[in-house]
Design an enzyme around this catalytic site. Structure first.
Site, PDB file in Angstrom:
ATOM      1  N   CYS A  73     -22.902  14.828  -4.345  1.00 14.46           N
ATOM      2  CA  CYS A  73     -22.770  15.822  -5.420  1.00 14.46           C
ATOM      3  C   CYS A  73     -21.368  16.395  -5.561  1.00 14.46           C
ATOM      4  CB  CYS A  73     -23.747  16.972  -5.185  1.00 14.46           C
ATOM      5  SG  CYS A  73     -25.481  16.489  -5.048  1.00 14.46           S
ATOM      6  N   HIS A 134     -21.517  23.813  -7.589  1.00 15.17           N
ATOM      7  CA  HIS A 134     -21.375  23.090  -6.314  1.00 15.17           C
ATOM      8  C   HIS A 134     -19.933  22.682  -6.008  1.00 15.17           C
ATOM      9  CE1 HIS A 134     -23.739  20.318  -3.340  1.00 15.17           C
ATOM     10  NE2 HIS A 134     -23.153  21.361  -2.765  1.00 15.17           N
TER      11      HIS A 134
END
Length: 604
Positions: A73, A134
């Site tokens: 990610c 993130h």
């Protein structure tokens, strides 16, 4: 004559409108999390219902060899925003952990990196990120927000700064305890043996150990263990929260109507800005675990909670397309749908239910550079500009979105940013070129509009964390797509396609097997990466490896030393960076978002 003049003026007006719409489109980027390429109907799935995402394929272009710049990610999203390999920005880890896990970590996307949101904002675009970020939050204090989305060119943020984890949802288990438990046991055993040994040598008189020092060591150990236990016990409150801009509005996060809330925020942003160019990044929490689905979608798919989540996300995509249509924005908007990496196939719930997706025919999944980990959906729609129903099988990357939309918006790259060399086989790089910050993506518009038939990506470099793992070569005079692996993960169990014992595959040490010579595949003939080629089965074996090695050498020389944003020091939880919407004595609890919740919707 008057009629001719009128027609000329009319045509000029039409051309000016078309030029504006083509050069200053609205941009809507829809990013799923851990979605497998085989989960969508437009990529061959026949058991999940994804009519709205499939509509993008029907009305636009389907990229069949679209690649994430990383199978994890954090680095994948850094590459997407900057158009650069994550190793260039320090967003690729040399340690085992390759993503940010805590809201109170100090690492993140460096402020000197240029995102497409910064450049579009400078061009007068309204910009918003809704959903998952993130890429870090703070650096030195809990309110400097140096890595926050608002510090990287977004006017508006509504979502999570870290990621959605099992630990965020009660009853879904923990991704940490499985990994930490063994090390805690070992640490306690070492401490116990050490204390007993010191006591024994003190008793027999071998040497004297001050009992006060032993007591202090034991007290420090107990305090550290207590802090660790407290942290994991309260992990949900400390790390799983919802923010609007810089303010926490829900801590801990509630999954109730969460996808509807994200969708509502996206719709409201479009409605507020329908008269001005806008950039919307809707970064879904689906389908990363912990899985969730609202009441009207729960239990409706044929693939359990995972399928429910996919179909709810598809509903959300439909809502975004509808609002664009309602405001007559469809023809002036470029819409892109993708995933940050392939499906996480090792995701199995405590009850044995499969919580990971489907990567189709492709091997491996999230955290690996087998095709299943990096080949992701790539759908682009722009009515009147991109031909509907088109399929493109050339290699493309999620890094290509950066130069594509920056050029469409008429934005200028900073003086120190340059696009890569046209070929990975250039014979040298001068010192001046090495100082430039290279953009690794390529403008997709010529390919999407059929003006060219080949991607500019002759070579693509696939990293496992900070380690160069594989290289893809698509020669300009050949249909072959060569791919070499310098090392591959050791699957557990051996006959599986994943690392089920460790939950994800790692990138070094005993977790991998090095290959000399490298493994070689021709993806045009073997997309499933089943049978490595050999000098006996491929006459050009060593010639291919030689060309790829030259490209690697040139690529490596283009890299600069940068600060490691995913070092242990930047990854570790730092209490002074922790955000809390109330006092610690109130367990960091607040809920200012309840009034924003939507009523349940029908899944059909």
């Amino acid at each position: 004559m008057g009629l001719l003049l009128f027609l000329m003026i009319f045509q000029c007006a039409i051309n000016s409108v078309n030029t504006y719409s083509v050069s200053n489109p609205n941009v809507v980027l829809l990013i799923a999390d851990d979605l497998g390429i085989g989960d969508l109907g437009c990529y061959g799935n026949r058991t999940l219902r994804t009519p709205n995402i499939d509509r993008l394929a029907k009305e636009g272009v389907t990229l069949t060899q679209h690649l994430a710049a990383s199978p994890l990610c954090t680095p994948s999203r850094a590459a997407f925003l900057t158009g650069r390999y994550p190793i260039r920005s320090g967003m690729a880890a040399f340690s085992r952990v390759g993503v940010f896990l805590f809201s109170a970590s100090s690492g993140g996307l460096p402020s000197e990196e240029i995102t497409f949101s910064k450049l579009l904002k400078q061009r007068g675009y309204a910009t918003a990120l809704i959903g998952k970020w993130h890429l870090g939050m703070n650096c030195e204090s809990n309110n400097d927000f140096c890595h926050h989305p608002l510090s990287h060119g977004f006017d508006y943020f509504y979502g999570l700064t870290v990621t959605n984890l099992r630990d965020c949802k009660p009853g879904q288990g923990s991704v940490f305890l499985k990994g930490v438990q063994r090390y805690l046991v070992i640490l306690i055993q070492i401490l116990g043996v050490t204390m007993v040994s010191l006591a024994v040598v003190h008793y027999i008189g071998f040497f004297k150990v001050p009992f006060q020092a032993l007591g202090i060591c034991l007290l420090i150990t107990c305090i550290l263990l207590a802090v660790l236990i407290f942290f994991f016990y309260h992990f949900r409150h400390l790390n799983c929260f919802l923010m609007r801009d810089h303010q926490i509005i829900q801590q801990p996060l509630s999954y109730e109507n969460l996808t509807q809330r994200l969708t509502t925020e996206a719709i409201r942003f479009i409605e507020r800005n329908h008269n001005t160019p806008f950039l919307l990044v809707l970064s879904y929490l689906h389908v990363h675990t912990a899985l969730y689905a609202s009441k009207m979608f729960r239990g409706k798919s044929r693939h359990g909670l995972y399928g429910d989540a996919v179909e709810e996300m598809d509903w959300s995509v439909g809502q975004i397309l509808d609002v664009l249509e309602n405001y007559n924005l469809s023809n002036g908007s470029l819409v892109y749908f993708s995933s940050d990496q392939g499906a996480h196939i090792e995701e199995i719930s405590s009850s044995g239910e499969v919580h990971g997706g489907y990567n189709g025919i492709y091997k491996g999944g999230k955290s690996t550079n087998w095709e299943g980990g990096i080949r992701v959906p790539g759908l682009l729609r722009w009515p009147g500009v991109i031909q509907a129903g088109t399929y493109i099988d050339d290699p493309t990357s999620n890094m290509d979105i950066f130069p594509t939309i920056v050029k469409l918006a008429g934005a200028q790259l900073p003086y120190d940013r340059r696009y890569p060399f046209s070929s990975g086989r250039c014979t040298h790089l001068n010192s001046a070129a090495i100082q430039l910050q290279i953009i690794d993506g390529h403008d997709l518009m010529p390919l999407l509009q059929g003006k060219v038939i080949r991607s500019k990506h002759e070579f693509l470099f696939h990293y496992c964390n900070a380690y160069l793992n594989a290289v893809r070569w698509h020669p300009g005079n050949s249909e072959s797509v060569w791919k070499v692996f310098f090392f591959t993960p050791n699957f557990t169990p051996e006959d599986s396609s994943g690392c089920y014992d460790s939950h994800v595959c790692f990138c070094y040490g005993d977790f991998i097997t090095h290959h000399d010579p490298p493994l070689l595949f021709d993806l045009s003939r073997d997309p499933e990466e089943k049978v490595p080629l050999t000098p006996e089965t491929e006459s050009r074996f060593y010639e291919i490896l030689s060309v790829i090695q030259l490209a690697v050498d040139n690529h490596t020389r283009s890299l600069q030393v940068v600060s490691d944003q995913l070092s242990w020091n930047n990854l570790v939880w730092k209490p002074w960076l922790q955000l809390c919407c109330s006092s610690f004595f109130q367990f960091c609890y607040c809920d200012y978002d309840s009034e924003n919740s939507l009523p349940e919707v029908h899944s059909g």
